[in-house]
Design a protein around this motif. Sequence first.
Motif, mmCIF file in Angstrom:
data_model
loop_
_atom_site.group_PDB
_atom_site.id
_atom_site.type_symbol
_atom_site.label_atom_id
_atom_site.label_comp_id
_atom_site.label_asym_id
_atom_site.label_seq_id
_atom_site.Cartn_x
_atom_site.Cartn_y
_atom_site.Cartn_z
ATOM 1 N N ALA A 184 0.833 -1.211 0.000
ATOM 2 C CA ALA A 184 0.000 0.000 0.000
ATOM 3 C C ALA A 184 0.865 1.259 0.000
ATOM 4 O O ALA A 184 0.609 2.207 -0.756
ATOM 5 N N ALA A 188 1.216 3.884 -3.176
ATOM 6 C CA ALA A 188 0.861 5.294 -2.999
ATOM 7 C C ALA A 188 2.049 6.223 -3.263
ATOM 8 O O ALA A 188 1.872 7.350 -3.736
ATOM 9 N N THR A 206 -4.961 5.598 2.364
ATOM 10 C CA THR A 206 -4.216 4.379 2.022
ATOM 11 C C THR A 206 -2.863 4.361 2.712
ATOM 12 O O THR A 206 -2.433 3.325 3.232
#
Length: 968
Positions: A184, A188, A206
């Motif tokens: 994650a 990102a 996120t």
Amino acid sequence: MLAILLAHIVGTAAAPALVRRFGRLAFYPLGAIPLVSLGWVLANWPSGPADELRTTVPWVPGLSMDIALRFDSLSAIMCVLALGIGALVLFYCSAYFRPVGVHTDTDPRLPSFAAKMVGFAGAMFGLMVADNMLVLYVFWEMTTVLSFLLIGHYAERAANRRAATQALLVTTAGGLAMLVGIIALGTASGTYLLSEIVVHPPSGTTVTVGVLLILVGALSKSAIVPLHFWLPGAMAAPTPVSAYLHAAAMVKAGIYLVARLAPGFADSPGWRPTLVILGLSTALLAGWRAIHEYDLKLLLAYSTVSQLGLMIVLVGAGTGDLMLAGLTAMCAHAAAKATLFMVVGIIDHATGTRDLRELAGLGRRCPGLFVIAAAAAASMAGVPPFVGFIAKETIFGAEARTPVLGSGGPYVLAAGVVASLFTVIYSVRFVWGGFASKGRSAPSPRVAGLHRPELTFLAPPAVLASASLLLGLSALTLDTALRSYADTMPGGTTYHLALWHGVGLPVLLSALVLVVGSIVFAARGPLGLTRLRRLPLGGADRIYDDVLRLLDVAAVRLTGITQRGSLPLNQGMIFATLVVLPLTALALGARNHVELALWDTPLQLTVAVLVLAGGIGATMARNRLSTVLMVGVTGYGCAAAFAFHGAPDLALTQLLVETVTLVIFVLVLRTLPAEAERPTMALNRLPRILLSLAAGATVAILAAFAMAARTHDGVSEALPEAAYVRGHGANTVNVLLVDIRAWDTLGEISVLLVAATGVASMVFRNRRFGRAPRVADAGAAPGGPGLDMRATPYSPAVGSTTWLRGSAYHDPNQRSLVLEVATRIIFPLIMVVSVYFLFAGHNYPGGGFAGGLAAGLGLALRYLAGGRYELGETLPVDSSKILGVGLALAGGTALGSLFLGAPVLSSGVLSFTLPVLGHVKVMTSLFFDLGVYLVVVGMVLDVLRSLGVRLDQELESQPPARPLAGVS
């Protein structure tokens, strides 16, 4: 850095041989590996926050898994702990495994123990220098697996097995959460490099979730509440493991990760509250538990948990001063706690006990050991001039003036004081319990019968105890080393390490803690500390057991609902799921317009009719052999369809796979009645028909809609050029398997190996591996590799002629002159064709998989014609060796590609000139293909041994109650 990793890999591989050759003395050269690596760390120590070394090796660029290594000030600090203490612990092992009591050189697991310890040191170094988070995760899980293996060293003990499993489950669960967080955060950020992510931290929901998931992994590895209970259980491991993994190295990995991320994410939502609350809870609860333990090792275990909790607060709070305090506490703790664990190992080794109630007078009998333990305990308690005193003063000073803690600052300081009070109490309790006379004029029986530890046994803990003193006396040097990373925190540092800061709050609190802690220990009787019955934290272990029990119950009930022991029911549920879920999603979602062309040529229609006939015939035939042959017709029909569509590789592979499958089916059918019972066939016939039609229709419908959903040109149009340019081959399919999708192929051949192992494990009752019996084994005694048989060359069908060596021991009623003669002629041709497929597959139809199947068919032909002894004469090699060499070749291609400058598991080029052949180019993928070839051959050989040779022996020793008509 790569050289250090390679040195540890070589040391791990060589460790078993060295230990078998030199016994426990082999730990000295093995310990030299991390020691020399430590020399490199000290020689390249970063001079400031911006000073760093980087190395990047292309690995899997498409997955962002380049091996990016970065050596900065934090890595240097952690490497000193991992390598320096690792070297001392390996030296310590040489004396620890001296043949006294249960510790013997004859332990057959000692070679593997040495390899795991060296491998763990290398994995810790890799973890500390990894800049790519995915690579860091690989090393992270390597430490988890090695910890599991080392905790379970004495596998015959239930306590070791339970502790190892508990540690594996907890840390692996945390690691999986951490992996999700890494993905994650990397997604990102657009990068997986820690150095870039921390400098330019992303934001958003996120990222917040990803960071918290990473913290779950860090907290589980560092045994923070509520995931703390695995560490005390891990004390079942040998003491060197506890001293290294669970005091100095592995449990610091979580501290390291939090310290690494803190400069960029200390202000992230949820970060500071999570670390402060859980860290302080751990420090207080584990400290309270430690002062009540009677086992010296458990006392140290709970004290370790307590101090890890305090460290996680310090390095994660988000200021330079607290980071400096946390790093100082980490160094002081590693030196003192590793020393005390080694002291406990010496006590246990010398007296046979770790129970402080059975130890009295040890200080008089072993004054040197007492001095070492007292020095380490004094550092742990924060007595000047040891480094522990500097760490404690820094903690109090930093906590007292840290604005980021806000209104919670005084509470954090109070909790730190109470935790330090516990530290003083259990430090005094350790020295008193292990070495004091306890009012006795004579030593206790255990102490009276001890054997004095040798100098080499005392040297490693003595060096670490001395380090605690020297670090305390050289506070300015330590300040320079640790401040370099602390200054990377926002705002930098305002505090500095020193042995004396003058009279102030930190020194007053330190004095208060020492005085009150000593008084509380002296008054432990009147205070009732020794009479406490129910201890906190004991419930965590019970909760773990309850959770596992609930999971077991849930699994049993779910299995009872979905799997009732009926193979048709299990398969029916699988196919029903296949039908219901995809079709429901297709009906509820958006769909493209589908245009179908039923056939292009009349030949395709002819093949389709044959396939349908085979499928219908398979459902109606009672004879099991006929059913298998009908199923084979459908497989051969698919091969023909592949050929019509211009896919000769797929057609060839399908043809070979179908033939091998037929052979395997025939071997299995020998143990079953020739025909199925009519009531069995009629049972639930209509639901089966409907389900099978629905499953087939579902697959066809999904394929049609999937093809219709394509809106752009497929990647397949670019594959031929990519295969020729990047893989240097004209056969796109084979280049895909050995280059572009080599990772998938590596996984697939691993599955083949596991499948062969599973089949053999169900058939063999005892030893799974071994070569097939040869003619020389035919007269072996019962229990040997073969049955007691004599040669019977005469056969009604063949006469007295023996065309194959093993056929003389084959059942005369099953010999066939035509089959034996044909096998004698065809087998060499089959092997030549299989080798041709292997070498030509990169440019023409074939490849390692097809070649291995062809060679496997040749082996099957020799077995069917000449019996089980002919199989042993044809290939007298243990199938496990073939499988192992094949998998090693395929996996080793990764390193070969790297050495040639190509990404892992891709085609590297070897170019050279030969006198006759001229200029020659050899691709590394050829060796990968050779590995695939060997794995397939080994799998077929293993299946022939298990479903052929083994069943032959069982059928001959126990004739079937019913003739198997129709199966020969």
